[in-house]
Design an enzyme around this catalytic site. Structure first.
Site, PDB file in Angstrom:
ATOM      1  N   ASP A 291      54.259  41.782  60.955  1.00  0.00           N
ATOM      2  CA  ASP A 291      52.940  41.627  59.532  1.00  0.00           C
ATOM      3  C   ASP A 291      52.591  41.011  59.793  1.00  0.00           C
ATOM      4  OD1 ASP A 291      51.703  41.629  57.572  1.00  0.00           O
ATOM      5  OD2 ASP A 291      53.339  42.905  55.838  1.00  0.00           O
ATOM      6  N   TRP A 292      51.841  40.480  58.873  1.00  0.00           N
ATOM      7  CA  TRP A 292      51.294  38.766  59.055  1.00  0.00           C
ATOM      8  C   TRP A 292      51.778  37.378  58.289  1.00  0.00           C
ATOM      9  CZ3 TRP A 292      48.844  42.418  61.129  1.00  0.00           C
ATOM     10  CH2 TRP A 292      47.648  42.445  61.880  1.00  0.00           C
TER      11      TRP A 292
END
Ligand SMILES: *[C@@H]1O[C@H](CO)[C@@H](O)[C@H](O)[C@H]1NC(C)=O
Ligand SMILES: *[C@@H]1O[C@H](CO)[C@@H](O)[C@H](O)[C@H]1NC(C)=O
Ligand SMILES: *[C@@H]1O[C@H](CO)[C@@H](O)[C@H](O)[C@H]1NC(C)=O
Ligand SMILES: *[C@@H]1O[C@H](CO)[C@@H](O)[C@H](O)[C@H]1NC(C)=O
Ligand SMILES: *[C@@H]1O[C@H](CO)[C@@H](O)[C@H](O)[C@H]1NC(C)=O
Ligand SMILES: *[C@@H]1O[C@H](CO)[C@@H](O)[C@H](O)[C@H]1NC(C)=O
Ligand SMILES: *[C@@H]1O[C@H](CO)[C@@H](O)[C@H](O)[C@H]1NC(C)=O
Ligand SMILES: *[C@@H]1O[C@H](CO)[C@@H](O)[C@H](O)[C@H]1NC(C)=O
Ligand SMILES: *[C@@H]1O[C@H](CO)[C@@H](O)[C@H](O)[C@H]1NC(C)=O
Ligand SMILES: *[C@@H]1O[C@H](CO)[C@@H](O)[C@H](O)[C@H]1NC(C)=O
Length: 871
Positions: A291-292
């Site tokens: 995920d970012w």
């Protein structure tokens, strides 16, 4: 590289945390939950079902790649470095452009001329696998049309442990079987359109609060590390991992690891989660992307099974990366074995080939950071002015599908004969939720407000509306066509005008209300992603209570991201009908009009329980840190007992049970029959894998990795695979580079020799041991339409596993069947070996217990009209 090393330890044992984290005060000083190490990281299997051809193509491509090209493929170029929310480096020499990863699970995010689909939760409420597949296919086609390679969805984490969970609407249902079937159909649809799907967020991502340290600071809490979801092995398998197994079995190309920790180890470097559960046990052949900003280490995450880092920089726009240059160095210095980076590249390329993509890619024709036609292609750097948006219309005729999904996902919760409407004399619509956002449907970025009707909730799981049909506009058009009188009041705060209107003779009043939620980086009205309560927003309860005190025919429509408390008014005789219309997308008004007027006979069933109180759910969000400045500890001590399983266990009265929903016709259930299949006895998988393959070779001379200054100029803040100097330590810019104390590598982490296969794992069968999916019983029952209109019915198969620790019943299968009046159809459902088993943490395998097993066929989790004992 201190952090990598320390956290490599953290990923494998709790001892590294012992020094760093103070003993929790509220946790009775017990040891923190920890994850056991699992190394080496499993490599791809050339014979895996559905992956053989893709593997062969990937092998051909990856064999031609240099080390720097492999690093480019695994590492994002940095936040806002290119057009998509995430892109990796290109491989110009081999003709592969930079791959594009783009949100969202309801449509292509941050662009124009795209559709907005109903939420996953609304799609789940259809219980219609055909329409769920069609939704996936259409969303896949729109991403494809924009040049997206990987669509960031669908969602099975959150599963929906707590009804307040901010992103529950992005997923499907707190029931793992409904979610498992829905995620598999969605993945098949997306990937049939030629786009790689991404099952997210793996795993235990059940709340927004404390998922990121920086975000928590933003709402006033200082914590050293993200929240830890502490989940025991049985609960993991029987609940949270279950739908991910279905996703892997459906051939999903990528999985996104989540922000939070599980057992005090970050999901993107937790070797138990990635190496063992996902790649070893489930046999996942695709790639894991972070995920970012969910990656926290370089070497440790690579060895624990991460395959791609997004968006590539350590933090947004830091110009530093745990990978990129650092990954090149780590392979050259032998810390990350060659087979591991080859495996990363293989997994990424094979996923593309599996869905039919080729090395020659269509161009990316949109830009996430502006809708302007011209702009900087490297937005963060302010460089590369050119055309960046082509405004390609990818919507095709998806509007009619969207209208149909949202209608079929609408649940009729109550109907005292008020519906369907038939040319009402005077239709009055009340509520802000029936009208527009006065500043436009896309006025609030990422839908970060609750103004006007709730067509979509907030966060990265959003998309821009091409239009939004409001309930007011669609109902007015219908009323005019019917010759009805029509008036609407599109605010919740006009009591005297509302009273004057709805007190008139002949009024049919439809009150629209909502409750919103979303992702944790946005706060709307004090809701930090997760809802702070389960009540309606903007005075909705008072609005309903007022209108129903003045009008004997009050119909309530709820748009929401999960259950709301209806306790105070649902039983009023003046509330003649209640509908839950979910989060419907762009055709909202048309969909609800179709249902209210009976153009579509309601067949939606609620994908979650409607409790009378917030407390009755037994689970809730952890809103306050409970471990001092250390990682908040979220113990999933309720085990598998979430949603209806908890209500059943406690025998708690509730308002509308899981699986419940009415129709304009009636159905009768009869004639249950059970047929046993000869599935044979279960044989745990034995044997070993092949040794880790590697493709190509690489130089150990750092001079070969120097940035080619003469060929192009370094884009500001951009992440590359190159070194700037042949001094490794200087190139890494890491003061701890190569220090002896930092040389810790978990045992076996670099071992590329043949590895034993796990009993519960498949031999080349993604999803786990093939025999787990053997059909053991087929159950049939007759469903008769005893009313006067055609309708769909959703018969549901539940199972009692029979043990003292088992839920009363668990959903195992369902179907959505169209039946004409007077006709009878046969419902057919199957029970597989996995369906009949419990996870045995000692055996580390699925085992069918000796407890007596009963099957039920019914119209909801509490209306189980038919039963039979399994022999
Ligand atoms: C977390 O800890 C529990 C309790 O010890 C254990 O059963 C489970 O397997 C662990 N899960 C992970 C992913 O480490
Ligand atoms: C890595 O990716 C960048 C950006 O897409 C590209 O400019 C560069 O040429 C690539 N390097 C290699 C070695 O392929
Ligand atoms: C390498 O990783 C470390 C953190 O582990 C970071 O501080 C450093 O900036 C990175 N190097 C580069 C060139 O990005
Ligand atoms: C190898 O490179 C990695 C990434 O820069 C670094 O963290 C590690 O300390 C290096 N190890 C050795 C033995 O040089
Ligand atoms: C939109 O909602 C916000 C609160 O979320 C409010 O402050 C604002 O006035 C609203 N705007 C309109 C036009 O209703
Ligand atoms: C309209 O209201 C009047 C007065 O209550 C009543 O006589 C009449 O039957 C109503 N008509 C309809 C269609 O409901
Ligand atoms: C619940 O939260 C909503 C949204 O923030 C708010 O409008 C409402 O007033 C709250 N309900 C109660 C009872 O505080
Ligand atoms: C129902 O509506 C009638 C007519 O306005 C009103 O007199 C009555 O009190 C209402 N009943 C309830 C339970 O609100
Ligand atoms: C490498 O050199 C380029 C200039 O050629 C510079 O822009 C970049 O910041 C340097 N990167 C590192 C990690 O030193
Ligand atoms: C099974 O069905 C029979 C016949 O309808 C009923 O009498 C019995 O109570 C049911 N048993 C259970 C456990 O629900």
């Amino acid at each position: 590289m201190k952090s990598a090393v320390v956290l490599a330890l953290a990923a494998s044992s709790s001892s590294a945390l012992a020094g760093a984290v103070k003993p929790p005060q509220q946790l009775n000083k017990r040891a923190l939950a920890h994850s056991d190490p699992f190394y080496p990281s499993p490599w791809m299997d050339p014979n895996a079902d559905g992956w053989q051809a893709a593997y062969a193509k990937a092998k051909e491509f990856v064999s031609q790649m240099t080390l720097m090209e492999k690093v480019n493929l695994t590492t994002g170029v940095g936040w806002m470095g290119e057009q998509c929310v995430g892109q990796v480096g290109a491989i110009p020499r081999l003709g592969l452009r930079s791959l594009c990863m783009q949100d969202s699970p309801v449509g292509v995010r941050l662009t124009d001329y795209n559709s907005v689909f109903p939420s996953g939760q609304t799609a789940a409420a259809t219980w219609d696998t055909g329409i769920i597949y069609q939704r996936g296919l259409a969303m896949g086609q729109e991403h494809k049309g924009k040049g997206v390679n990987v669509m960031l969805g669908p969602v099975a984490g959150p599963l929906g442990r707590s009804p307040e969970g901010g992103r529950n609407w992005e997923g499907f249902s707190p029931d793992p079987v409904l979610t498992g079937i829905a995620i598999a159909e969605t993945i098949k649809g997306i990937q049939d359109a030629g786009v790689v799907a991404c099952a997210k967020h793996y795993i235990g991502n059940e709340q927004e609060h404390f998922r990121q340290v920086g975000e928590a600071k933003g709402y006033g809490f200082t914590i050293a590390e993200s929240v830890s979801s502490n989940i025991d092995d049985k609960t993991m398998h029987e609940l949270y991992l279950w739908p991910f197994a279905d996703a892997v079995r459906a051939g999903v190309g990528s999985v996104m690891c989540s922000y939070q920790q599980t057992n005090n180890s970050y999901s993107c470097q937790n070797s138990k989660l990635l190496n063992d559960l996902l790649k070893n046990e489930l046999g996942f052949q695709g790639f894991v992307m972070s995920d970012w900003q969910a990656q926290h280490t370089g070497v440790a995450s690579a060895l624990a099974g991460l395959d791609m880092t997004m968006p590539g920089d350590t933090e947004f726009n830091s110009a530093k990366s745990f990978w990129g240059t650092n990954l090149t160095l780590a392979v050259v210095n032998g810390t990350v074995p060659e087979w591991r980076i080859d495996d990363m590249a293989m997994r990424i390329m094979a996923s593309l080939f599996k869905v039919g993509q080729t090395v020659e890619q269509p161009p990316i024709n949109f830009d996430s950071w502006t809708l302007d036609t011209y702009g900087n292609i490297h937005m963060a750097a302010g460089q590369g002015y050119q055309q960046i948006n082509w405004h390609v219309d990818v919507r095709a005729n998806h509007g009619s599908l969207i209208r149909d999904i949202a209608a079929k996902g609408t649940v009729l919760l109550k109907n005292n004969g008020a519906l369907p409407l038939n040319k009402p004399k005077f239709l009055v619509v009340v509520g802000e939720d029936a009208g527009p956002n006065l500043q436009g449907p896309n006025a609030c970025s990422d839908r970060s407000c609750d103004n006007g009707t709730l067509g979509m909730a907030w966060g990265s799981g959003s998309a821009n509306f091409p239009y939004l049909v409001t309930p007011d506009s669609a109902l007015q058009a219908q009323a005019i066509q019917d010759g009805s009188r029509y008036e609407s009041i599109l605010t919740n705060y006009a009591a005297s005008q509302t009273k004057a209107l709805v007190s008139q003779a002949n009024v049919t009043a439809v009150v629209f209300v909502n409750a919103d939620s979303g992702e944790g980086y946005i706060n709307v009205d004090g809701n930090e992603g997760d809802r702070k309560n389960l009540t309606l927003w903007k005075n909705g309860d008072d609005l309903i209570k007022n209108v129903s005190s003045w009008c004997t025919n009050t119909i309530v429509v709820i748009h929401s991201t999960g259950p709301v408390l209806v306790t105070d008014w649902y039983n009023s005789p003046n509330v003649t009908a209640i509908l839950w219309a979910g989060v419907p997308g762009q055709e909202s008004g048309n969909s609800i009009t179709d249902i209210l007027y009976g153009k579509v006979n309601p067949s939606g069933k609620t994908p979650f329980t409607w409790g009378a109180t917030r407390e009755s759910y037994g689970t809730d969000i952890l809103y306050t840190p409970n471990n001092g400045a250390g990682a908040p500890q979220d113990d999933f001590s309720e085990g598998v007992f979430i949603d209806y399983r908890y209500f059943d266990k406690k025998n708690t009265p509730l308002i509308y049970e899981f699986g419940y929903g009415l129709s304009y016709t009636t159905f009768e259930y009869s004639n249950i029959k059970v047929q046993k299949s000869n599935a044979g006895t279960y044989k745990p998988t034995t044997g070993t894998t092949a040794a880790a393959p590697s493709f190509g070779n690489f130089s150990t001379n750092l001079a070969d990795y120097l940035f080619p200054k003469d060929q192009f100029s370094w884009v500001w803040q951009y992440i590359y695979p190159y070194v700037n100097t042949t001094d490794a330590k200087a190139a890494s810019q890491d003061p701890h580079y190569g220090q002896t104390a930092d040389q810790f590598l978990p045992p076996h982490a670099t071992d590329g020799s043949a590895q034993p296969l796990l009993g519960s794992a498949g031999k080349s069968s993604p999803g786990g041991n093939r025999q787990l999916y053997d059909v053991m019983y087929t159950i049939t029952a007759d469903i008769k339409n005893t009313g006067s209109v055609t309708g769909n019915e959703v018969p549901q198969l539940y199972l009692s596993l029979g043990g003292p620790d088992d839920p009363k019943v668990v959903l195992r299968d369902f179907d959505c069947i169209r039946i004409d009046p007077g006709q009878t159809s046969t419902f057919r459902a199957q029970l597989t070996r996995r369906d009949l088993s419990n996870w045995d943490p000692v055996a580390q395998d699925w085992v069918i217990s000796s407890y007596p097993k009963t099957v039920y066929v019914g119209r909801s989790s509490r209306k189980l009209e038919l039963n039979a004992t399994l022999t």
